[in-house]
Design a protein around this motif. Structure first.
Motif, short mmCIF file in Angstrom:
data_model
loop_
_atom_site.label_atom_id
_atom_site.label_comp_id
_atom_site.label_asym_id
_atom_site.label_seq_id
_atom_site.Cartn_x
_atom_site.Cartn_y
_atom_site.Cartn_z
N UNK A 111 0.82 -1.21 0.00
CA UNK A 111 0.00 0.00 0.00
C UNK A 111 0.86 1.26 0.00
N UNK A 112 1.90 1.29 0.84
CA UNK A 112 2.77 2.47 0.90
C UNK A 112 3.53 2.63 -0.42
N UNK A 113 3.97 1.53 -1.01
CA UNK A 113 4.65 1.61 -2.30
C UNK A 113 3.73 2.24 -3.35
N UNK A 114 2.48 1.80 -3.38
CA UNK A 114 1.54 2.35 -4.37
C UNK A 114 1.27 3.83 -4.13
N UNK A 115 1.11 4.21 -2.87
CA UNK A 115 0.90 5.63 -2.56
C UNK A 115 2.11 6.47 -2.98
N UNK A 129 11.82 1.84 -0.84
CA UNK A 129 12.54 2.20 0.38
C UNK A 129 11.59 2.82 1.40
N UNK A 130 10.71 3.70 0.94
CA UNK A 130 9.75 4.32 1.86
C UNK A 130 8.86 3.25 2.50
N UNK A 131 8.41 2.29 1.69
CA UNK A 131 7.57 1.21 2.21
C UNK A 131 8.32 0.39 3.25
N UNK A 174 12.95 -7.72 10.41
CA UNK A 174 12.42 -8.30 9.17
C UNK A 174 12.17 -7.26 8.08
N UNK A 175 12.25 -5.99 8.43
CA UNK A 175 12.14 -4.95 7.39
C UNK A 175 13.43 -4.83 6.60
N UNK A 182 15.59 -2.48 -1.85
CA UNK A 182 15.51 -1.12 -2.39
C UNK A 182 16.90 -0.61 -2.78
N UNK A 183 17.91 -0.94 -1.96
CA UNK A 183 19.29 -0.54 -2.27
C UNK A 183 19.75 -1.21 -3.57
N UNK A 184 19.49 -2.50 -3.69
CA UNK A 184 19.88 -3.24 -4.91
C UNK A 184 19.18 -2.67 -6.13
N UNK A 185 17.90 -2.33 -5.97
CA UNK A 185 17.14 -1.76 -7.08
C UNK A 185 17.69 -0.39 -7.47
N UNK A 186 18.11 0.39 -6.49
CA UNK A 186 18.65 1.72 -6.78
C UNK A 186 19.97 1.63 -7.53
#
Length: 417
Positions: A111-115, A129-131, A174-175, A182-186
């Motif tokens: 949900x946070x990713x979509x927002x 990363x925000x999610x 676990x986060x 997110x780091x790998x994606x960046x």
């Protein structure tokens, strides 16, 4: 030179005075049913306005410094949570907080990713990363909602306080896989370029399992060693500073092995009570819990004061009204909804299910994850991330701070769920 020395002593006086008020603030905040974090936040804003010569964020600290400060506070809070939970809970009890991990946490992140991506227009890595950084329930700012002391085998809380304490202890580690993703994606630019096999076995399986094992072994060995000593000798062993020492030892060793130290510290706290005797008077010394809890409050007081200064110096201006509304929605809609969904299968009352869902408090841990990720990845518009996270934490402090003690009192009076 003399002016610099004067500023130094003046800074010490400001900090000492602010912290000394912690002896009185909780007394009066409990009377008016708010958490002590709120007046500390206001105090920080006032001290900043008075231009106290402190190392204020302007409005950000340097990433590495901010990471270290928040890191120390979080691991101490995780040890506190672990000591309070202990090994007195059965699998049936653990299923409740684990439901928040398995159900609430992934749905919350989606949900946070979509927002972030579709409403705020953040790119994929920043949205992920925000999610990830907002996913954990903070063990620090949620301390007044958590277990008040270590739990006995026969008389233990199995409701709201236990569920939130155990959840915060688990999900703060676990986060991390999603932060690394997110780091790998960046760095890679697309999901297709990520080595998913390596991510699954190393960042998820290895780091989680071995991190928990390191902490459990340390706690078990300590508990086993204590059991060989007489009651008189245990008075010298079960000192408060030992909990603090084992916090750093467990975290440092786990991180040295390349695993998740947050999980290790929580597991250490839990298993430190594995060999506790049936006589509750001879259990883990309450002094140990009280010492590390007071240490936690001291550091939280300092951080909250500086966060009040960061708010005054403009950290909220890093995002616009859309970021503010998204942050508010995350606190009052997204987490409560998915938190309730996870609790739907439990035997809690409807009111308690909503309460557990609502009090997914966000706080200091989010700033740690954000600083850590920015040190290791390449994220566009990272200042906006700080603005959104700051709004989320501010809303959480105010909204949860004004309601949490009243909700606790409600359940105590009505003995519901």
């Amino acid at each position: 030179m003399f002016e610099e020395i004067s500023d130094y002593f003046l800074a010490l006086a400001y900090v000492g005075f602010a912290i000394s008020l912690m002896a009185f603030i909780p007394i009066y905040t409990k009377k008016i049913k708010i958490t002590y974090i709120i007046p500390l936040l206001v105090m920080g804003a006032v001290i900043y306005w008075l231009e106290a010569p402190l190392p204020w964020p302007d409005p950000l600290w340097e990433f590495n410094f901010g990471k270290i400060v928040t890191e120390v506070i979080v691991i101490i809070s995780l040890m506190t949570a672990g000591l309070k939970v202990g090994t007195n809970y059965t699998w049936g009890h653990w299923k409740k907080p684990l439901s928040l991990i398995v159900i609430t946490m992934p749905l919350f992140m989606v949900a946070v990713f979509c927002l972030a991506h579709f409403v705020l227009g953040l790119h994929g890595a920043a949205s992920l990363l925000l999610a990830a950084v907002l996913a954990p329930t903070d063990p620090v700012l949620a301390s007044e909602l958590q277990l008040e002391e270590h739990q006995d085998l026969d008389e233990k809380n199995t409701g709201l306080r236990y569920t939130l304490t155990a959840e915060a202890g688990i999900n703060d580690g676990l986060a991390f896989p999603f932060v690394f993703l997110a780091i790998l994606l960046s760095e890679s630019g697309s999901l297709a370029e990520i080595d998913w096999w390596h991510f699954a076995w190393y960042y998820v399986l290895f780091k989680i399992v071995v991190g928990l094992m390191v902490g459990a072994v340390i706690g078990f060995i300590y508990s086993y060693a204590v059991s060989f000593h007489t009651d008189r000798e245990k008075k010298y062993i079960l000192k408060g500073f030992i909990a603090l020492a084992l916090t750093f030892f467990s975290y440092g060793l786990a991180e040295g092995f390349g695993t998740y130290g947050f999980l290790s510290v929580f597991a250490t706290g839990v298993f430190m009570q594995y060999y506790r005797p049936a006589d509750t008077d001879k259990n883990i010394n309450t002094t140990m819990v009280h010492f590390i809890e007071e240490t936690e409050k001291l550091l939280v007081a300092l951080w909250t004061i500086f966060f009040g200064g960061a708010v005054m110096s403009g950290i909220l201006s890093f995002t616009d009204w859309r970021g503010m509304l998204v942050a508010l929605a995350i606190v009052v809609v997204v987490r409560p909804l998915f938190g309730y969904l996870a609790m739907a299968t439990t035997n809690f009352s409807t009111a308690k299910k909503w309460a557990i869902g609502f009090f997914g408090i966000k706080g200091i841990g989010s700033f740690f994850y954000l600083s850590f990720a920015l040190m290791h990845g390449t994220f566009e518009g990272y200042r906006e991330l700080f603005g959104i996270v700051s709004y989320v934490v501010l809303f959480s402090i105010v909204i949860h701070g004004l309601t949490s003690l009243r909700v606790i009192d409600y359940f105590k009076r009505n003995n519901k769920g």
